[in-house]
Design a protein around this motif. Sequence first.
Motif, PDB file in Angstrom:
ATOM      1  N   GLU A  61     -32.237 -49.790 -34.186  1.00  0.00           N
ATOM      2  CA  GLU A  61     -32.327 -49.796 -35.284  1.00  0.00           C
ATOM      3  C   GLU A  61     -33.618 -50.490 -36.165  1.00  0.00           C
ATOM      4  N   LEU A  62     -34.362 -51.490 -35.026  1.00  0.00           N
ATOM      5  CA  LEU A  62     -35.690 -52.138 -35.279  1.00  0.00           C
ATOM      6  C   LEU A  62     -36.719 -50.664 -35.321  1.00  0.00           C
ATOM      7  N   PHE A  63     -36.174 -50.042 -33.585  1.00  0.00           N
ATOM      8  CA  PHE A  63     -38.060 -49.222 -33.818  1.00  0.00           C
ATOM      9  C   PHE A  63     -37.469 -47.772 -34.367  1.00  0.00           C
ATOM     10  N   GLU A  64     -36.515 -47.678 -34.849  1.00  0.00           N
ATOM     11  CA  GLU A  64     -36.760 -46.043 -35.339  1.00  0.00           C
ATOM     12  C   GLU A  64     -36.625 -46.846 -37.075  1.00  0.00           C
ATOM     13  N   THR A  65     -36.306 -47.790 -37.296  1.00  0.00           N
ATOM     14  CA  THR A  65     -36.637 -48.214 -39.157  1.00  0.00           C
ATOM     15  C   THR A  65     -38.041 -48.384 -39.105  1.00  0.00           C
ATOM     16  N   PHE A  66     -39.245 -49.066 -38.191  1.00  0.00           N
ATOM     17  CA  PHE A  66     -40.530 -49.701 -38.649  1.00  0.00           C
ATOM     18  C   PHE A  66     -41.392 -49.279 -37.419  1.00  0.00           C
ATOM     19  N   GLY A  67     -40.331 -48.251 -36.687  1.00  0.00           N
ATOM     20  CA  GLY A  67     -42.102 -47.759 -35.536  1.00  0.00           C
ATOM     21  C   GLY A  67     -41.616 -46.829 -35.457  1.00  0.00           C
ATOM     22  N   ASP A  68     -42.138 -45.867 -34.616  1.00  0.00           N
ATOM     23  CA  ASP A  68     -42.416 -43.918 -34.253  1.00  0.00           C
ATOM     24  C   ASP A  68     -40.546 -44.099 -33.175  1.00  0.00           C
ATOM     25  N   ALA A  69     -39.919 -44.821 -33.245  1.00  0.00           N
ATOM     26  CA  ALA A  69     -38.866 -44.286 -32.004  1.00  0.00           C
ATOM     27  C   ALA A  69     -37.704 -43.312 -32.602  1.00  0.00           C
ATOM     28  N   ASP A  70     -37.594 -42.378 -32.356  1.00  0.00           N
ATOM     29  CA  ASP A  70     -36.444 -41.706 -32.588  1.00  0.00           C
ATOM     30  C   ASP A  70     -35.614 -41.525 -31.414  1.00  0.00           C
ATOM     31  N   VAL A  71     -34.410 -42.793 -31.243  1.00  0.00           N
ATOM     32  CA  VAL A  71     -33.221 -42.624 -30.487  1.00  0.00           C
ATOM     33  C   VAL A  71     -31.513 -42.228 -31.064  1.00  0.00           C
ATOM     34  N   GLY A  72     -32.032 -41.327 -29.707  1.00  0.00           N
ATOM     35  CA  GLY A  72     -30.420 -40.208 -30.326  1.00  0.00           C
ATOM     36  C   GLY A  72     -30.417 -39.817 -31.340  1.00  0.00           C
ATOM     37  N   GLY A  73     -31.698 -39.415 -31.837  1.00  0.00           N
ATOM     38  CA  GLY A  73     -31.885 -38.165 -33.466  1.00  0.00           C
ATOM     39  C   GLY A  73     -31.777 -37.267 -33.474  1.00  0.00           C
ATOM     40  N   ASP A  74     -31.347 -36.172 -32.294  1.00  0.00           N
ATOM     41  CA  ASP A  74     -30.505 -35.343 -31.968  1.00  0.00           C
ATOM     42  C   ASP A  74     -29.309 -35.042 -31.917  1.00  0.00           C
ATOM     43  N   LEU A  75     -28.325 -36.090 -31.054  1.00  0.00           N
ATOM     44  CA  LEU A  75     -26.763 -36.457 -31.334  1.00  0.00           C
ATOM     45  C   LEU A  75     -26.441 -35.907 -31.953  1.00  0.00           C
ATOM     46  N   SER A  76     -25.377 -35.006 -32.014  1.00  0.00           N
ATOM     47  CA  SER A  76     -24.494 -35.058 -33.094  1.00  0.00           C
ATOM     48  C   SER A  76     -22.878 -35.956 -33.378  1.00  0.00           C
ATOM     49  N   ARG A  77     -23.386 -37.099 -32.637  1.00  0.00           N
ATOM     50  CA  ARG A  77     -22.474 -38.511 -33.225  1.00  0.00           C
ATOM     51  C   ARG A  77     -22.999 -39.462 -32.106  1.00  0.00           C
ATOM     52  N   PRO A  78     -22.612 -40.394 -32.540  1.00  0.00           N
ATOM     53  CA  PRO A  78     -23.186 -42.017 -32.724  1.00  0.00           C
ATOM     54  C   PRO A  78     -23.574 -42.309 -30.862  1.00  0.00           C
ATOM     55  N   TYR A  79     -24.824 -42.324 -30.668  1.00  0.00           N
ATOM     56  CA  TYR A  79     -25.665 -42.286 -29.264  1.00  0.00           C
ATOM     57  C   TYR A  79     -24.379 -43.032 -28.403  1.00  0.00           C
ATOM     58  N   VAL A  80     -24.084 -44.710 -29.407  1.00  0.00           N
ATOM     59  CA  VAL A  80     -22.819 -45.401 -28.627  1.00  0.00           C
ATOM     60  C   VAL A  80     -21.585 -44.891 -28.287  1.00  0.00           C
ATOM     61  N   ASP A  81     -21.065 -43.602 -28.956  1.00  0.00           N
ATOM     62  CA  ASP A  81     -20.119 -43.030 -28.433  1.00  0.00           C
ATOM     63  C   ASP A  81     -20.342 -42.175 -27.418  1.00  0.00           C
ATOM     64  N   HIS A  82     -21.275 -41.722 -27.035  1.00  0.00           N
ATOM     65  CA  HIS A  82     -21.891 -41.047 -25.449  1.00  0.00           C
ATOM     66  C   HIS A  82     -21.564 -42.289 -24.546  1.00  0.00           C
ATOM     67  N   PHE A  83     -22.390 -43.244 -24.230  1.00  0.00           N
ATOM     68  CA  PHE A  83     -22.364 -44.456 -23.429  1.00  0.00           C
ATOM     69  C   PHE A  83     -20.811 -44.647 -23.073  1.00  0.00           C
ATOM     70  N   ARG A  84     -20.381 -44.366 -24.013  1.00  0.00           N
ATOM     71  CA  ARG A  84     -18.356 -45.112 -23.913  1.00  0.00           C
ATOM     72  C   ARG A  84     -17.734 -43.463 -22.872  1.00  0.00           C
ATOM     73  N   GLN A  85     -18.315 -42.500 -23.083  1.00  0.00           N
ATOM     74  CA  GLN A  85     -17.830 -41.889 -22.426  1.00  0.00           C
ATOM     75  C   GLN A  85     -17.048 -41.624 -20.623  1.00  0.00           C
TER      76      GLN A  85
END
Length: 346
Positions: free
Chosen positions: A249-273
């Motif tokens: 969240e920090l780097f997406e908000t104040f940096g130039d990162a796009d972590v999981g931006g193309d995923l259709s659901r929260p990335y944490v849900d994918h990790f729990r898969q």
Amino acid sequence: MTESEQRIVDGFSHVLPAEYKDALDSYAGGSHVVSGLLDSIPELTDVDRRLDLMDEHGVDVGVLTPASPPVETIADRRGAVELARTMNDGIARIATEHPDRFVGVATVPMNDPDAMVDELDRAVTDLGLQGALVYSSVDRRPADEPHLGGTGRPIDRPELDPFYEAVTDLDVPIWLHPTRPKTVPEYVGERDSKHLIWQLFGWPFELSAAMARLVFGGVFERHPDLDVIAHHAGGMLPLLAGRMDVHAELFETFGDADVGGDLSRPYVDHFRQFYVDSATFGSVAALECALEFFGPDRLLFGTDAPFDVDGGAVSVERSLEAVARLDVSEADRRRIYGETMLDLLA
């Protein structure tokens, strides 16, 4: 089901069929990075000793996954295919000879995506194996480009998508295993990793990085029915889940990162898969982290046997004790010890 009816399934143990060990030694010229280690653990190859180990500790079924090293680190594409076929034939032989005690898992030549699909189909359809083991990175031979700073190619590359599609079509799991060679140093100016850092700490990192690539690289997005069993309780992921959330969240908000931006659901849900195993070598705290993040329905009993100085006894004993100490219901404990793994294999 009563406690006496509990079936214990070791969902992540390793094997080295005798015919494959001979082929491996031949390709490697009698020596490779872990040849001495493999030679020192007869339980990898001796099925009777493995059965004795299981009987002594009350393990009913052993899921046999291929032992390291990855075939593509030993041979070129053609040789890797031959080695994979020999390994899978050997594992199938053991499982066929002891159908009530062993379940077999295939290896695939990860340096040849087309051959991966072909060998997976042969192993599952013709040999009766129950899935395939893949490594956390692909196609890094020990003498190749030793100082580029990485361990190989990532496993979310588009050319591997047909393999993941084939896995889901066959409705079998993937077992995800870390790999990192000693020839990848941690610091500039050094030729090799020192103090066994490549193994003690590098392998959990490589496993976690591969899990992240499967998620952020969109593999689960493209193949939502893919079942992946990550070794060693999911590596660093359960421990660092809070850090991942806050810093993404920090780097997406104040940096130039796009972590999981193309995923259709929260990335944490994918990790729990992911499913994860209990091979933490007795660390109850590590299992508690995995249990909290993945939940009891995604935690499987697994030992990494027979990789210890007592031919697997240390790994099995510590894994059994750690699961027994978890603060879970008896129904959840039964699922962890074997029921969920048997459901995956059904």
